[in-house]
Scaffold this active site. Structure first.
Site, mmCIF file in Angstrom:
data_model
loop_
_atom_site.group_PDB
_atom_site.id
_atom_site.type_symbol
_atom_site.label_atom_id
_atom_site.label_comp_id
_atom_site.label_asym_id
_atom_site.label_seq_id
_atom_site.Cartn_x
_atom_site.Cartn_y
_atom_site.Cartn_z
ATOM 1 N N ASN A 149 42.855 43.163 31.964
ATOM 2 C CA ASN A 149 43.256 44.481 32.510
ATOM 3 C C ASN A 149 43.418 45.553 31.441
ATOM 4 O O ASN A 149 43.071 46.711 31.670
ATOM 5 C CB ASN A 149 44.523 44.339 33.372
ATOM 6 N N GLU A 247 53.479 35.814 28.940
ATOM 7 C CA GLU A 247 53.644 37.093 29.646
ATOM 8 C C GLU A 247 52.798 36.992 30.903
ATOM 9 O O GLU A 247 51.569 36.927 30.810
ATOM 10 C CB GLU A 247 53.151 38.258 28.776
ATOM 11 N N CYS A 281 50.065 45.330 34.502
ATOM 12 C CA CYS A 281 51.145 44.419 34.895
ATOM 13 C C CYS A 281 52.436 45.193 35.164
ATOM 14 O O CYS A 281 53.326 44.692 35.828
ATOM 15 C CB CYS A 281 51.367 43.389 33.802
ATOM 16 N N GLU A 459 57.880 39.836 23.597
ATOM 17 C CA GLU A 459 57.014 40.331 22.536
ATOM 18 C C GLU A 459 57.582 41.658 22.051
ATOM 19 O O GLU A 459 58.577 42.135 22.562
ATOM 20 C CB GLU A 459 55.590 40.511 23.071
HETATM 21 P P1 NAD Z 1 44.231 34.815 34.034
HETATM 22 O O1 NAD Z 1 45.489 34.053 33.936
HETATM 23 O O2 NAD Z 1 43.222 34.415 35.016
HETATM 24 O O3 NAD Z 1 43.479 34.790 32.609
HETATM 25 C C1 NAD Z 1 44.118 35.185 31.422
HETATM 26 C C2 NAD Z 1 43.445 34.509 30.251
HETATM 27 O O4 NAD Z 1 43.654 33.106 30.343
HETATM 28 C C3 NAD Z 1 41.936 34.703 30.204
HETATM 29 O O5 NAD Z 1 41.520 34.864 28.875
HETATM 30 C C4 NAD Z 1 41.412 33.395 30.786
HETATM 31 O O6 NAD Z 1 40.117 33.058 30.365
HETATM 32 C C5 NAD Z 1 42.429 32.414 30.247
HETATM 33 N N1 NAD Z 1 42.519 31.158 31.001
HETATM 34 C C6 NAD Z 1 42.147 30.919 32.293
HETATM 35 N N2 NAD Z 1 42.388 29.632 32.622
HETATM 36 C C7 NAD Z 1 42.940 29.053 31.522
HETATM 37 C C8 NAD Z 1 43.419 27.758 31.245
HETATM 38 N N3 NAD Z 1 43.386 26.779 32.166
HETATM 39 N N4 NAD Z 1 43.946 27.510 30.022
HETATM 40 C C9 NAD Z 1 44.019 28.492 29.086
HETATM 41 N N5 NAD Z 1 43.554 29.737 29.289
HETATM 42 C C10 NAD Z 1 43.022 30.024 30.495
HETATM 43 O O7 NAD Z 1 44.660 36.348 34.191
HETATM 44 P P2 NAD Z 1 43.710 37.608 34.402
HETATM 45 O O8 NAD Z 1 43.155 37.551 35.787
HETATM 46 O O9 NAD Z 1 42.780 37.710 33.246
HETATM 47 O O10 NAD Z 1 44.750 38.803 34.269
HETATM 48 C C11 NAD Z 1 45.533 39.288 35.323
HETATM 49 C C12 NAD Z 1 46.923 38.689 35.254
HETATM 50 O O11 NAD Z 1 47.537 38.992 34.005
HETATM 51 C C13 NAD Z 1 47.876 39.263 36.304
HETATM 52 O O12 NAD Z 1 48.608 38.207 36.842
HETATM 53 C C14 NAD Z 1 48.763 40.190 35.493
HETATM 54 O O13 NAD Z 1 50.040 40.420 36.048
HETATM 55 C C15 NAD Z 1 48.863 39.459 34.212
HETATM 56 N N6 NAD Z 1 49.274 40.340 33.136
HETATM 57 C C16 NAD Z 1 50.551 40.222 32.659
HETATM 58 C C17 NAD Z 1 50.997 41.060 31.644
HETATM 59 C C18 NAD Z 1 52.390 40.956 31.086
HETATM 60 O O14 NAD Z 1 52.655 41.559 30.058
HETATM 61 N N7 NAD Z 1 53.290 40.220 31.707
HETATM 62 C C19 NAD Z 1 50.116 42.008 31.109
HETATM 63 C C20 NAD Z 1 48.831 42.096 31.637
HETATM 64 C C21 NAD Z 1 48.415 41.244 32.643
#
Ligand code: NAD
Length: 478
Positions: A149, A247, A281, A459
Site C-alpha cells: 500500500n 504491524e 493502514c 516502530e
Molecule cells: P499481506 O500480509 O498479504 O503481505 C504483506 C507481505 O507479506 C508481502 O510482502 C507478502 O508477500 C508477504 N507474505 C505473504 N505471505 C507470507 C508468508 N506466509 N510468510 C511471510 N511473508 C508473507 O499484506 P498486503 O495485502 O500486502 O498489505 C495490506 C495489509 O497490510 C492490510 O492488512 C493493512 O492493514 C496492512 N498494513 C498495516 C500497516 C501497519 O502499520 N500496521 C501498514 C500498512 C499496511
C-alpha cells in the site's frame, strides 16, 4: 517490459531458478513487467552475503554509517520524479500523492535514522559500590517484509533503522509493488553502501517471505502486512525465539463530536477516509457522528466525496486512482455487496468505475454506507479500500464502546474542541495511535504501532533502534 533484478551482495542479479512473476499496472489492468519469483536458493545467497557483510558494517563508525544513509536520502530526493512515477504505475496511486507523500517520506526515513543513530544513547545504573551500563549491539542479519500500500515508504521505514543500528538486512518488498525497491537498489550502489549490507530479494510471500521467517541465521523479523500473515510469521518465529515486530491490519474509528471545528473535520475526514483509495493502514473506515450533527454531516460529506475525481493515476486532477490488484478490487467489491446484504444503504459510490481509455483498470468509486450495525462483518473486518460506514451516537460512553468493539486497535481520530473529552477518549480508546483534531500528522520520533490484532511492538524513533539492537548489561564492582 521492465524486468526487475534481485539485489544481492551489491549486485543486480537474476533469480537463481530464472523464474519470474507478472507485474501489473493497475491503471490499465495489464502486465508491464516481470519480478523475480525467487526461492530458497536466492535467500541462501542473500544470507551468505549479509552474514559476511555484518562483521565490517557492525563495526563501521556511526558517523560513516550515518553518512551513507544520508547519501541514500539525498539520492531519493534527487530522483523524486522518477520514483513517484514508478510508484504510481506500480500501485495505482495518484502520482501527486506519490510525489508529495510516499517518496519524500521514504527519503525522510533514511535521513531521520541517519541522524537518530548519532543521538542513540544507552543507560547506566549506579549502585553504591558498582555501576551497570547497558550496551546496545546490532543483532546480525535482519529480515524485513513489507506490503503494497505504501511500497517504498514502509520498505524504507524498516531498512533505515536496521542499517543505522549496524545490522545487515534481507528485505522483501511486496511482489505486487516491487518497482521502487528495485530503484532503491540502484541508489544504494550509487551511494556506496558496502556490498551485502542490504539485500533485496523479490518474490511471493509463501516462498520468499516464509523462507526469510524460518531461516535460522535471520535473527529478527520486522513485518508489516495483514493480520493473517502476521499470525503465520508469529507461529514460525516464536519457537525459534526470534525477535519479531508485527504491524498489521486495522479497522480504525473516527469519532466526530458536535463541538468540533466542523470545516477542518470535514475536509480532513475526506482525506482520512479515501487517501490512497482508502488503502492506508491509518485510514478511518468507521465514522461515528454525534447524533445532533449526523444529518448535516451526512449531506456535506456525501457532497464532498461525490466531487472526488476517480481516474487515471497519472492525471494531476485525479483524487482517487486505481485499486492495486484485481484480487484487492474483487475483495472490495465483494464487501460492498456484503454491506448491502447486511442491510446497509449506499449513499454514494458502491460500484466500479471505468474511466475512458482505462476501462480495463481497477477503479472503485469512493463509497459511503449507512444503516449498519456495529457488530456486522462490514464493520468488523478490514476491507482496505475506498469504503466507509457512518453511524450515529449519543454519548461518549456509547461511542467508546463502538470504537473499542473490534479485534483491531491501530489508529483512531477524534474531533472535539473539548479538551477534557479529548483526553478522556485518548486514555480509554484501544489503539496505539490517537489523533485529535488532525490525521496522519507524523513525527518520526514517536512510537508507531497497534494493539490487539493490529500489532506487536512499536516502530519509530528510539523504539525502532531498540528493536534492532540487543541490550547487554555490564556490571562492574569498584
Ligand atoms: P499481506 O500480509 O498479504 O503481505 C504483506 C507481505 O507479506 C508481502 O510482502 C507478502 O508477500 C508477504 N507474505 C505473504 N505471505 C507470507 C508468508 N506466509 N510468510 C511471510 N511473508 C508473507 O499484506 P498486503 O495485502 O500486502 O498489505 C495490506 C495489509 O497490510 C492490510 O492488512 C493493512 O492493514 C496492512 N498494513 C498495516 C500497516 C501497519 O502499520 N500496521 C501498514 C500498512 C499496511
Amino acid at each position: 517490459m521492465h524486468t526487475i533484478s534481485n539485489y544481492i551482495n551489491g549486485e543486480l542479479i537474476a533469480p537463481c531458478a530464472g523464474n519470474y512473476l507478472d507485474l501489473y499496472n493497475p491503471a490499465i489492468g495489464q502486465v508491464y513487467g516481470k519480478v523475480p519469483d525467487s526461492d530458497i536458493a536466492d535467500i541462501a545467497l542473500a544470507v551468505k552475503a549479509a552474514e559476511e557483510a555484518f562483521i565490517a558494517w557492525s563495526t563501521t563508525s556511526i558517523t560513516d554509517r550515518s553518512r551513507v544513509l544520508a547519501k541514500i536520502a539525498d539520492l531519493i530526493e534527487e530522483n523524486l520524479e522518477r520514483f513517484a512515477q514508478a510508484e504510481s504505475i506500480d500501485n495505482g496511486k495518484p502520482v501527486t500523492l506519490a510525489k508529495s507523500v510516499d517518496i519524500p517520506r521514504s527519503a525522510s526515513n533514511f535521513r531521520f535514522f541517519s541522524q537518530a543513530i548519532t543521538q542513540f544513547a544507552t543507560q547506566a545504573h549506579e549502585m553504591t559500590d558498582a555501576i551497570n551500563y547497558t550496551l546496545r549491539q546490532p543483532i546480525g542479519v535482519i529480515g524485513t517484509i513489507s506490503p503494497w500500500n505504501l511500497p517504498l515508504y514502509l520498505f524504507t521505514w524498516k531498512i533505515a533503522p536496521a542499517l543505522a543500528a549496524g545490522n545487515t538486512v534481507i528485505a522483501k518488498p511486496s511482489e505486487i509493488t516491487p518497482m521502487t525497491a528495485y530503484l532503491l537498489s540502484e541508489i544504494c550502489m550509487e551511494a556506496g553502501l558496502p556490498k551485502g549490507v542490504l539485500n533485496i530479494v523479490h518474490g511471493d510471500g509463501i516462498k520468499v517471505g516464509a523462507e526469510i521467517t524460518k531461516h535460522p541465521k535471520i535473527k529478527a523479523i520486522s513485518f508489516t502486512g495483514s493480520t493473517r500473515v502476521g499470525k503465520e510469521i508469529a507461529k514460525i518465529a516464536a519457537p525459534m525465539f526470534k525477535k519479531v515486530s508485527l504491524e498489521m491490519g486495522g479497522k480504525n474509528p473516527n469519532l466526530i463530536f458536535a463541538d468540533c471545528n466542523y470545516d477542518k473535520m470535514l475536509n480532513t475526514t475526506v482525506r482520512s477516509s479515501f487517501s490512497n483509495q482508502g488503502q492506508i493502514c491509518l485510514c478511518s473506515s468507521r465514522l461515528y457522528i454525534e447524533a445532533s450533527i449526523y444529518e448535516k454531516f451526512k449531506k456535506d460529506f456525501v457532497e464532498k466525496v461525490k466531487a472526488l475525481k476517480v481516474g487515471p493515476p497519472d492525471l494531476e486532477l485525479t483524487n482517487i486512482g486505481a485499486i492495486v490488484s484485481k484480487l484487492q478490487y474483487d475483495k472490495v467489491l465483494s464487501y460492498i455487496k456484503l454491506a448491502k446484504e447486511e442491510g446497509g444503504t449506499i449513499l454514494t459510490g458502491g460500484e466500479a468505475v471505468f474511466p475512458e481509455g482505462y476501462e480495463n483498470g481497477w477503479y472503485i468509486a469512493p463509497t459511503i454506507i449507512e444503516g449498519l450495525d456495529n457488530d456486522c462483518r462490514t464493520n468488523q473486518e478490514e476491507i482496505f479500500g475506498p469504503v466507509v460506514t457512518l453511524m450515529p451516537f449519543q454519548t461518549d460512553e456509547e461511542v467508546l464502546l463502538y470504537a473499542n468493539g473490534t479485534d483491531y486497535g491501530l489508529a483512531c481520530t477524534v474531533w472535539t474542541e473539548n479538551i477534557s473529552r479529548a483526553n478522556r477518549i485518548a486514555k480509554n480508546i484501544h489503539s496505539g495511535i490517537v489523533w485529535i483534531n488532525t490525521w496522519m500528522l507524523r513525527d518520526l520520533r514517536t512510537p508507531f504501532g497497534g494493539m490487539k490484532n493490529s500489532g506487536v511492538g512499536r516502530e519509530g524513533g528510539v523504539e525502532a533502534l531498540r528493536f534492532f539492537t540487543e541490550p547487554k548489561n555490564v556490571c562492574i564492582q569498584f
